[in-house]
Each structure stands twice: as C-alpha cells, then as structure tokens.
Design an enzyme around this catalytic site. Structure first.
Site, PDB file in Angstrom:
ATOM      1  N   LEU A   1     -73.305 -96.636 -15.658  1.00  0.00           N
ATOM      2  CA  LEU A   1     -73.877 -95.736 -16.665  1.00  0.00           C
ATOM      3  C   LEU A   1     -73.108 -94.421 -16.581  1.00  0.00           C
ATOM      4  O   LEU A   1     -73.425 -93.548 -15.766  1.00  0.00           O
ATOM      5  CB  LEU A   1     -75.370 -95.518 -16.414  1.00  0.00           C
ATOM      6  CG  LEU A   1     -76.104 -94.733 -17.485  1.00  0.00           C
ATOM      7  CD1 LEU A   1     -76.144 -95.500 -18.803  1.00  0.00           C
ATOM      8  CD2 LEU A   1     -77.519 -94.419 -17.027  1.00  0.00           C
ATOM      9  N   ALA A   2     -72.065 -94.325 -17.393  1.00  0.00           N
ATOM     10  CA  ALA A   2     -71.184 -93.154 -17.360  1.00  0.00           C
ATOM     11  C   ALA A   2     -71.868 -91.983 -18.055  1.00  0.00           C
ATOM     12  O   ALA A   2     -72.336 -92.111 -19.194  1.00  0.00           O
ATOM     13  CB  ALA A   2     -69.865 -93.481 -18.047  1.00  0.00           C
ATOM     14  N   HIS A   3     -71.951 -90.860 -17.355  1.00  0.00           N
ATOM     15  CA  HIS A   3     -72.602 -89.681 -17.903  1.00  0.00           C
ATOM     16  C   HIS A   3     -72.152 -88.446 -17.136  1.00  0.00           C
ATOM     17  O   HIS A   3     -71.514 -88.550 -16.092  1.00  0.00           O
ATOM     18  CB  HIS A   3     -74.121 -89.810 -17.836  1.00  0.00           C
ATOM     19  CG  HIS A   3     -74.638 -89.923 -16.435  1.00  0.00           C
ATOM     20  ND1 HIS A   3     -74.554 -91.097 -15.704  1.00  0.00           N
ATOM     21  CD2 HIS A   3     -75.216 -89.016 -15.616  1.00  0.00           C
ATOM     22  CE1 HIS A   3     -75.073 -90.888 -14.502  1.00  0.00           C
ATOM     23  NE2 HIS A   3     -75.474 -89.634 -14.423  1.00  0.00           N
ATOM     24  N   ALA A   4     -72.498 -87.307 -17.689  1.00  0.00           N
ATOM     25  CA  ALA A   4     -72.273 -86.021 -17.023  1.00  0.00           C
ATOM     26  C   ALA A   4     -73.514 -85.171 -17.310  1.00  0.00           C
ATOM     27  O   ALA A   4     -74.413 -85.593 -18.034  1.00  0.00           O
ATOM     28  CB  ALA A   4     -71.015 -85.346 -17.562  1.00  0.00           C
TER      29      ALA A   4
END
Length: 152
Positions: free
Chosen positions: A65-68
C-alpha cells in the site's frame, strides 16, 4: 472516504512489468496523477518514505500500500491499482514478493485509516482476491472492486 478508486481508468494498470519496487511504486503514483488525485511530487514522497522507513508499506503477503503523509501534493483522496506481471521484492521479511501495489492518497489521517479498513476487508476475502489477481483489464478490476465494496 470510502474505497474511492480514482475516477479515471488510467488509475488502474494490470500485468505491468517492472524491474524493482521503486518502479512499481512509481506506476502506482502515475495512476494517482492520471486520476487527478495527486501531483508528481507525491510519487517522490512515497518512494522517499520507503527509503527512509523500510518496507512498512508491504501490508500483507504480496500486497504493498504505497502512500506518504498527507501534503499539499494531495488534491483529493483516492486510490490507484497496479498488478504486476512478475512479483518484486521490497525487502519485507514475511510479505515479499509483492504482486499488487495500491497507491493511496488521503487528505488526512482519518481518511487514511478508513481506506485501510476498506482495502483490508476486500483483500481478506480469498475469492475476491483471487478474482482481482486474475483480472486482465482495468475495467475488470474496477467492476470487481465495485462489487466487493458494495453493501450486501
């Protein structure tokens, strides 16, 4: 924010060939940008977060789950979806290799948690997960996700 895949089908990519985790995350970021959810800066922030904190985004076997953090680079909340032609290593002890990268952009922490719950609920169903893994087109992914997210 419920499970809100970005409006554009361009936010969904299937059978994508990548050479490493950075390229996989970049594809997820490209989907967020194409869907009008974030700016390109957010993609760089997602990659930097993994470089700084390690593969914490690999949340389940085969799923990242790619996030920033919420930032000015997030225009609205949304998701992108990238299924990989061949899995890649992120460096996670138990959940590598990754074959699905979901890009997440949220306007605040509460929305981030709500989306995590919705994604976990959908992906925890073995039949739904199998169907999503086998989906060959963005249209098929969108249809499966809509069906999985709708109240029974």
């Amino acid at each position: 924010m419920a499970l809100n895949l970005a409006e554009e089908l361009s936010s969904i990519a299937t059978n994508v060939a990548v050479s490493d985790w950075r390229q996989a995350v970049r594809y997820a970021g490209d989907g967020l940008v194409a869907g009008g959810v974030t700016t390109e800066d957010y993609t760089d922030q997602m990659i930097a977060a993994v470089e700084e904190h390690g593969p914490y985004i690999v949340i389940a076997p085969g799923v990242a789950l790619a996030h920033a953090r919420p930032s000015e680079s997030v225009k609205k909340g949304g998701l992108s979806w990238v299924s990989l032609a061949s899995p890649v290593e992120f460096g996670h002890k138990s959940n590598d290799p990754v074959s699905l990268v979901i890009g997440l952009a949220a306007l605040d922490h509460t929305a981030h948690i709500e989306v995590l719950r919705a994604v976990a609920g959908i992906l925890s169903n073995p039949a739904t997960r199998s169907d999503l893994d086998a989906a060959a087109s963005p249209e098929e992914v969108r249809s499966l996700l809509a069906r999985a997210a709708s109240p029974k």
